[in-house]
Design a protein around this motif. Structure first.
Motif, short mmCIF file in Angstrom:
data_model
loop_
_atom_site.label_atom_id
_atom_site.label_comp_id
_atom_site.label_asym_id
_atom_site.label_seq_id
_atom_site.Cartn_x
_atom_site.Cartn_y
_atom_site.Cartn_z
N GLN A 195 15.07 -4.17 -4.97
CA GLN A 195 14.79 -2.85 -5.53
C GLN A 195 14.91 -1.77 -4.47
OE1 GLN A 195 10.78 -1.56 -7.09
NE2 GLN A 195 11.87 -1.74 -9.04
N ARG A 196 15.56 -0.70 -4.83
CA ARG A 196 15.66 0.42 -3.90
C ARG A 196 14.31 1.09 -3.78
NH1 ARG A 196 15.64 5.45 -6.12
NH2 ARG A 196 15.81 5.60 -8.40
N GLN A 197 14.07 1.71 -2.62
CA GLN A 197 12.81 2.43 -2.41
C GLN A 197 12.93 3.84 -2.97
OE1 GLN A 197 11.54 2.46 1.65
NE2 GLN A 197 9.63 3.53 1.21
N ASP A 198 11.93 4.21 -3.77
CA ASP A 198 11.94 5.56 -4.36
C ASP A 198 11.68 6.62 -3.31
OD1 ASP A 198 12.41 4.42 -6.83
OD2 ASP A 198 10.25 4.16 -7.21
N HIS A 202 0.84 -1.20 0.00
CA HIS A 202 0.00 0.00 0.00
C HIS A 202 0.88 1.25 0.00
CE1 HIS A 202 -3.48 2.55 0.90
NE2 HIS A 202 -2.67 3.19 1.72
N GLU A 203 1.88 1.28 0.88
CA GLU A 203 2.77 2.43 0.95
C GLU A 203 3.58 2.60 -0.33
OE1 GLU A 203 3.11 4.77 3.47
OE2 GLU A 203 1.24 3.81 4.11
N ARG A 204 3.94 1.48 -0.94
CA ARG A 204 4.77 1.51 -2.14
C ARG A 204 4.03 2.03 -3.35
NH1 ARG A 204 10.10 1.69 -3.32
NH2 ARG A 204 10.72 0.34 -5.02
N GLY A 219 -3.35 5.35 -6.73
CA GLY A 219 -4.07 5.53 -5.47
C GLY A 219 -5.35 4.72 -5.34
N THR A 220 -6.26 4.85 -6.30
CA THR A 220 -7.57 4.19 -6.18
C THR A 220 -7.45 2.68 -6.19
OG1 THR A 220 -8.65 6.07 -7.28
CG2 THR A 220 -9.87 3.99 -7.17
N LEU A 221 -6.69 2.14 -7.13
CA LEU A 221 -6.51 0.69 -7.21
C LEU A 221 -5.83 0.16 -5.95
CD1 LEU A 221 -5.41 -0.19 -10.86
CD2 LEU A 221 -7.34 -1.14 -9.60
N THR A 222 -4.84 0.89 -5.47
CA THR A 222 -4.12 0.46 -4.27
C THR A 222 -5.02 0.45 -3.05
OG1 THR A 222 -2.05 1.35 -5.17
CG2 THR A 222 -2.11 0.90 -2.81
N GLN A 223 -5.85 1.48 -2.91
CA GLN A 223 -6.78 1.54 -1.78
C GLN A 223 -7.78 0.39 -1.84
OE1 GLN A 223 -8.44 5.45 -2.06
NE2 GLN A 223 -6.70 6.45 -1.08
#
Length: 213
Positions: A210-213, A74-76, A82-86
């Motif tokens: 993978q590094r965090q953006d 979710h945080e990533r 936004g909508t799909l993740t929520q």
């Protein structure tokens, strides 16, 4: 260690839990065919400790690790999709609750059945049937909610262009397999579980690399 790395380890552990559970139920906990009701209860009583551990691992611990993974994804992805993740996270949280509830019910139900069998064996079969039916309905026998989470979070990942595309395409296939378990056909739940081993393993490696953006 940040949340994303922790989630990567959690995903790898989820894959390992699936492998361990399949191994247990394919060997030691594989109930022989042709047993009558009394013999099945005897088998359950003889393997109660291992069944308790298996339920704790496959449901409760799995659910706790899943909570880390749902939060991390979710945080990533929330800023880019936004909508799909929520929406995915709603199903993810619901899946966590169903999985943990299934595990607690399985262990408490097994203990209650074996105790009842000592005093009122004629009532035991009805209680065990009720317990197993509820467990199957919550998630042991269908994976619709889990399938929806994997499908939606994979679609969100494709939209956000975060993490490998191949991972998300595999996730979409896994999600569809999970949703398909609503149809009462033999083998669909196992297909979902086996495909999730691949997806969780791939996801874990991707998050760790993978590094965090």
């Amino acid at each position: 260690m940040n949340l994303q790395k922790t989630a990567g380890i959690a995903a790898l552990c989820e894959a390992l839990i699936y492998v361990t559970t399949f191994a247990l139920y394919g060997t030691v906990l594989a109930m022989p065919g042709g047993l009558n009701a009394a013999q099945k209860l005897t088998f359950l009583a003889e393997h109660q400790s291992l069944l308790f551990f298996s339920n704790l691992l496959a449901y409760v611990i799995f659910g706790v690790l899943l909570a880390v993974l749902v939060l991390a994804l979710h945080e990533r992805l929330k800023n880019a999709a936004g909508t799909l993740t929520q929406l995915a996270s709603i199903f993810g949280v619901l899946w966590i609750g169903l999985v943990i509830a299934s595990g607690m019910l399985a262990n408490i139900g097994l203990n209650a059945v074996l105790k009842l069998n000592l005093t009122e064996p004629e009532q035991t079969r009805a209680l065990w049937l009720s317990v197993t039916t509820v467990i199957e309905a919550l998630g042991g026998g269908n994976e619709i909610v889990g399938g929806l989470w994997v499908l939606l979070i994979s679609c969100a990942g494709l939209k956000a262009e975060i993490l490998p595309k191949a991972l998300h395409y595999i996730g979409i296939a896994v999600g569809v397999a999970g949703i398909a378990t609503c149809y009462p056909a033999a083998g669909l739940t196992e297909i979902f579980g086996i495909s999730q081993i691949l997806w969780f393993g791939f996801l874990g490696v991707a998050l760790l690399r993978q590094r965090q953006d």
